[in-house]
Design an enzyme around this catalytic site. Structure first.
Site, mmCIF file in Angstrom:
data_model
loop_
_atom_site.group_PDB
_atom_site.id
_atom_site.type_symbol
_atom_site.label_atom_id
_atom_site.label_comp_id
_atom_site.label_asym_id
_atom_site.label_seq_id
_atom_site.Cartn_x
_atom_site.Cartn_y
_atom_site.Cartn_z
ATOM 1 N N ASN A 94 16.761 13.557 -38.179
ATOM 2 C CA ASN A 94 17.599 12.455 -37.707
ATOM 3 C C ASN A 94 17.221 11.970 -36.303
ATOM 4 O OD1 ASN A 94 20.204 10.831 -37.480
ATOM 5 N ND2 ASN A 94 20.506 12.345 -35.874
ATOM 6 N N TYR A 165 9.089 1.234 -32.729
ATOM 7 C CA TYR A 165 10.229 1.651 -33.558
ATOM 8 C C TYR A 165 10.024 1.223 -35.017
ATOM 9 C CZ TYR A 165 15.090 2.603 -34.856
ATOM 10 O OH TYR A 165 16.232 3.100 -35.456
ATOM 11 N N LYS A 169 9.470 3.779 -38.205
ATOM 12 C CA LYS A 169 10.472 3.819 -39.273
ATOM 13 C C LYS A 169 9.840 3.427 -40.615
ATOM 14 C CE LYS A 169 13.837 5.320 -36.747
ATOM 15 N NZ LYS A 169 14.350 6.670 -36.928
HETATM 16 P P1 NAP Z 1 21.589 8.533 -30.621
HETATM 17 O O1 NAP Z 1 23.073 8.457 -30.540
HETATM 18 O O2 NAP Z 1 20.760 8.061 -29.481
HETATM 19 O O3 NAP Z 1 21.200 10.041 -30.990
HETATM 20 C C1 NAP Z 1 19.871 10.480 -31.056
HETATM 21 C C2 NAP Z 1 19.862 11.927 -30.657
HETATM 22 O O4 NAP Z 1 18.505 12.393 -30.750
HETATM 23 C C3 NAP Z 1 20.321 12.120 -29.194
HETATM 24 O O5 NAP Z 1 21.184 13.229 -29.081
HETATM 25 C C4 NAP Z 1 19.007 12.367 -28.470
HETATM 26 O O6 NAP Z 1 19.135 13.149 -27.303
HETATM 27 C C5 NAP Z 1 18.236 13.119 -29.544
HETATM 28 N N1 NAP Z 1 16.805 13.111 -29.257
HETATM 29 C C6 NAP Z 1 16.069 12.132 -28.675
HETATM 30 N N2 NAP Z 1 14.813 12.534 -28.538
HETATM 31 C C7 NAP Z 1 14.731 13.796 -29.020
HETATM 32 C C8 NAP Z 1 13.696 14.747 -29.114
HETATM 33 N N3 NAP Z 1 12.453 14.480 -28.664
HETATM 34 N N4 NAP Z 1 13.978 15.964 -29.653
HETATM 35 C C9 NAP Z 1 15.217 16.266 -30.075
HETATM 36 N N5 NAP Z 1 16.245 15.394 -30.031
HETATM 37 C C10 NAP Z 1 16.004 14.186 -29.488
HETATM 38 O O7 NAP Z 1 21.051 7.721 -31.896
HETATM 39 P P2 NAP Z 1 21.746 7.461 -33.322
HETATM 40 O O8 NAP Z 1 22.207 6.065 -33.349
HETATM 41 O O9 NAP Z 1 22.666 8.558 -33.662
HETATM 42 O O10 NAP Z 1 20.447 7.507 -34.232
HETATM 43 C C11 NAP Z 1 20.116 8.617 -35.067
HETATM 44 C C12 NAP Z 1 18.963 8.199 -35.973
HETATM 45 O O11 NAP Z 1 19.348 7.075 -36.763
HETATM 46 C C13 NAP Z 1 17.704 7.768 -35.215
HETATM 47 O O12 NAP Z 1 16.570 8.205 -35.900
HETATM 48 C C14 NAP Z 1 17.798 6.261 -35.254
HETATM 49 O O13 NAP Z 1 16.533 5.647 -35.127
HETATM 50 C C15 NAP Z 1 18.401 6.034 -36.622
HETATM 51 N N6 NAP Z 1 19.042 4.746 -36.777
HETATM 52 C C16 NAP Z 1 20.122 4.401 -36.005
HETATM 53 C C17 NAP Z 1 20.705 3.157 -36.188
HETATM 54 C C18 NAP Z 1 21.902 2.706 -35.384
HETATM 55 O O14 NAP Z 1 22.314 1.548 -35.522
HETATM 56 N N7 NAP Z 1 22.504 3.539 -34.576
HETATM 57 C C19 NAP Z 1 20.189 2.272 -37.151
HETATM 58 C C20 NAP Z 1 19.104 2.662 -37.908
HETATM 59 C C21 NAP Z 1 18.541 3.912 -37.726
HETATM 60 P P3 NAP Z 1 19.306 12.421 -25.868
HETATM 61 O O15 NAP Z 1 20.569 11.603 -25.960
HETATM 62 O O16 NAP Z 1 19.410 13.575 -24.916
HETATM 63 O O17 NAP Z 1 18.085 11.575 -25.674
#
Ligand code: NAP
Length: 258
Positions: A94, A165, A169
């Site tokens: 994730n 990105y 993806k």
């Molecule tokens: P988020 O709230 O930013 O959470 C991502 C988490 O991953 C954060 O806790 C971050 O830690 C951690 N992380 C970042 N780099 C890392 C690394 N190198 N090793 C281990 N952990 C790491 O993002 P989210 O919205 O929950 O997104 C989760 C996934 O869904 C991602 O893959 C994102 O691309 C995908 N996604 C999200 C959306 C959306 O609208 N939110 C849409 C499509 C896809 P830090 O905060 O300390 O950096």
């Protein structure tokens, strides 16, 4: 949350990016369904706090700090979890990042090579790292469930993300199909989710106008929630989805449907 208690009982789940927005929803869903869950993320202070709260609620949760772009850090994380719980049967890739500058992604003509490499490392190489490390055990047990977090940005043009990105993806979709083919004969399913705009901290990196535009273009006329992504994730790793592999499921309210 719907009532599916114990659907993942006796399962050991590893979730990366587990203390982020979607990650916490996924962790809560698996714990609710009876699994023990290893939370892998960057910030040990936040991670330990979250795990402490989960344990206080009676859940089996473990925090392991690791940068998932680093193969050796992933190896150490897997060893720590396996030392505690043994075989890891379910992997949720994730963790993901989408760097912005003043709310906007860098264009290809200004993107720093280091930023490109970082996104490739976190969003894509991490999946290689963990599948490489965990698939031997899954093959040995003739069972495994893998879900990776792609995005609708991996399938369609979106000006709110950068080329790193969308490229990574899209790559996860190719990896999912390849790995489903390669690992299927061993009883391992490999699927991906393609969320649309989900209400998490990641989303705050773009302007509220950009999010309003997405809502207007989304047939269900709202943003998604982490719980809704978690529901789809848990379905894909549950016994109900045992004959589903190599698929990419949009969790996007119909936004950018293909
Ligand atoms: P988020 O709230 O930013 O959470 C991502 C988490 O991953 C954060 O806790 C971050 O830690 C951690 N992380 C970042 N780099 C890392 C690394 N190198 N090793 C281990 N952990 C790491 O993002 P989210 O919205 O929950 O997104 C989760 C996934 O869904 C991602 O893959 C994102 O691309 C995908 N996604 C999200 C959306 C959306 O609208 N939110 C849409 C499509 C896809 P830090 O905060 O300390 O950096």
């Amino acid at each position: 949350m719907s009532n599916r208690e114990q659907r993942h009982q006796r399962r050991t789940v590893m979730v990366t990016g587990a203390v982020g927005g979607i990650g916490q929803g996924i962790v809560a869903r698996y714990l609710h369904e009876g699994a023990r869950v290893a939370l892998v993320d960057l910030d040990p202070v936040r991670g330990e706090q979250v795990v402490e709260q989960l344990r206080a609620q009676g859940h089996s949760a473990l925090f392991v700090q690791a940068d998932v772009s680093d193969f050796h850090a992933c190896a150490r994380a897997c060893e720590t979890i396996q030392a505690e719980w043994g075989f890891i049967d379910t992997l949720v890739n994730n963790a993901g990042i989408s760097p912005k500058h003043d709310g906007k992604p860098a264009g290809i003509h200004t993107m720093e090579p280091e930023e490109w490499q970082r996104v490739v490392g976190v969003n894509m190489n991490s999946v290689f790292n963990l599948v490489r490390l965990l698939s031997p055990g899954m093959i040995e047990h003739k069972f495994g469930r893998i879900v990776s977090m792609s995005s609708v940005a991996g399938k369609a043009w979106l000006d709110i993300v950068g080329v790193h990105y969308s490229t990574t993806k899209a790559a996860l979709i190719g990896m999912t199909r390849h790995l489903a083919g390669e690992l299927g004969p061993h009883g391992i399913t490999v699927n991906a989710l393609a969320p649309g705009r989900i209400d998490t901290p990641l989303l705050k990196t773009v302007s509220s106008q950009a999010n309003d535009l997405v809502i207007a273009q989304t047939p269900l006329r709202r943003l998604g929630t982490p719980d809704e992504v978690a529901d789809a994730c848990a379905f894909l790793t549950s016994d109900e989805a045992r004959f589903i592999t190599g698929q990419v499921i949009d969790v996007a309210g119909g936004w950018l449907m293909t």
